[in-house]
Design an enzyme around this catalytic site. Sequence first.
Site, PDB file in Angstrom:
ATOM      1  N   CYS A  17      68.264 -62.706  71.755  1.00 52.49           N
ATOM      2  CA  CYS A  17      68.627 -62.516  70.122  1.00 52.49           C
ATOM      3  C   CYS A  17      69.461 -63.765  69.907  1.00 52.49           C
ATOM      4  O   CYS A  17      69.090 -64.847  70.103  1.00 52.49           O
ATOM      5  CB  CYS A  17      68.787 -61.645  69.039  1.00 52.49           C
ATOM      6  N   ARG A  39      71.090 -57.743  68.654  1.00 52.66           N
ATOM      7  CA  ARG A  39      70.290 -57.271  67.890  1.00 52.66           C
ATOM      8  C   ARG A  39      69.079 -57.382  69.256  1.00 52.66           C
ATOM      9  O   ARG A  39      68.275 -56.297  69.135  1.00 52.66           O
ATOM     10  CB  ARG A  39      69.883 -58.185  67.344  1.00 52.66           C
TER      11      ARG A  39
END
Lengths: 277, 97
Positions: free
Chosen positions: A233, A238
């Site tokens: 990410c 994430r």
Amino acid sequence: MSREDVLVDADWAEAHLDDPKVVFVEVDEDVSAYDGGHIKNAVRLDWTTELQQPEALDLIDQADFSKLLSAKGISNDDTVVLYGGNNNWFAAYAYWQFKLYGHSDVKLLDGGRKKWELDGRELTKDVPVRATTSYQAQSPDLSIRAFRDEVVDAIGSKNLVDVRSPDEFSGKIKAPAHLPQEQSQRAGHIPTAINIPWSKAAADDGTFRSDEELTALYSAEGFNDGTPTIAYCRIGERSSHSWFVLREILGKDDVKNYDGSWAEYGSLIGVPIKKDV
Amino acid sequence: MCGAPDQATLPSLEVSPNEAVIHGTVVKDGQPLPGAYVRLLGTTGEFTAEVQTSATGYFRFYAADGDWTLRTLAPGQSVDTTVTAAKGSAAEVTVEL
């Protein structure tokens, strides 16, 4: 590995708040969130100063992980339940780090802080006192961590799963929209990466979608089941969320998190970048 | 305050030419609502970002040109509000629950 081994729901958590062998650990992007109220008996981990080396921006090493968990009063045989805000992004990042250093029993609280709050469950400002332990971290399990050279080599051959938002993937914006867009690196994505945003794996309340929904999601987006996978990410949290879905919930083989992610890749000189805008 | 980025400690609002700011307040029963979750969704319903309102009910996003949906979550409630953003300006929204 399956959902039951790696996730607990809020009801289970409430029933174990005073269980001496269960340690709740809060990890938030906003590290002050804990001060405003947290789950009873939860301790805090600060991802900016405790889980990473602030200058090198690298993970803390094995010895420092041992020291950190000892100071937090966590034992090797404790059940650690991680939770946090931002739909468990940073809790998932901490989960991945606990796995990297070989903690045997670690779980995520499904829905994290948001689900807990939306349910109207109790938060407290009381900070628990835990006796220090002699935690012994294992050597890092590099089968779940990808580094930049491996990522470049994976172009065109492995599943490169970019879990950022479509606008970050295309190069329209450089950071999530709740952050100022001041980053200096270039915009775009790693060539041949597929964009499967982390958010598609979670409901509005932050809980993970069902196994059937998750399986359908990844197959619909071009994920190749027979191929090793690297998730990335912007700064690796994430992608920890999606790594958790792929490896821990769905049980897929050979899934790594590239924690250097776009902050590193998008700043490298001489690597290929694809931009769609 | 809570797990999403702390809206109470945001820098003062200075909109750069490259940013399309969306900001505003969540209100319930005429009072600002702290701790509500505000999700920013793109034109296709795609999740883009989420913040939690400050003690004064305030939220802010740094987006791009275009039409967006704000989905506001509070215990037992989910309300969608549409907003159009443009670079170099700040679109202000009041969400009433």
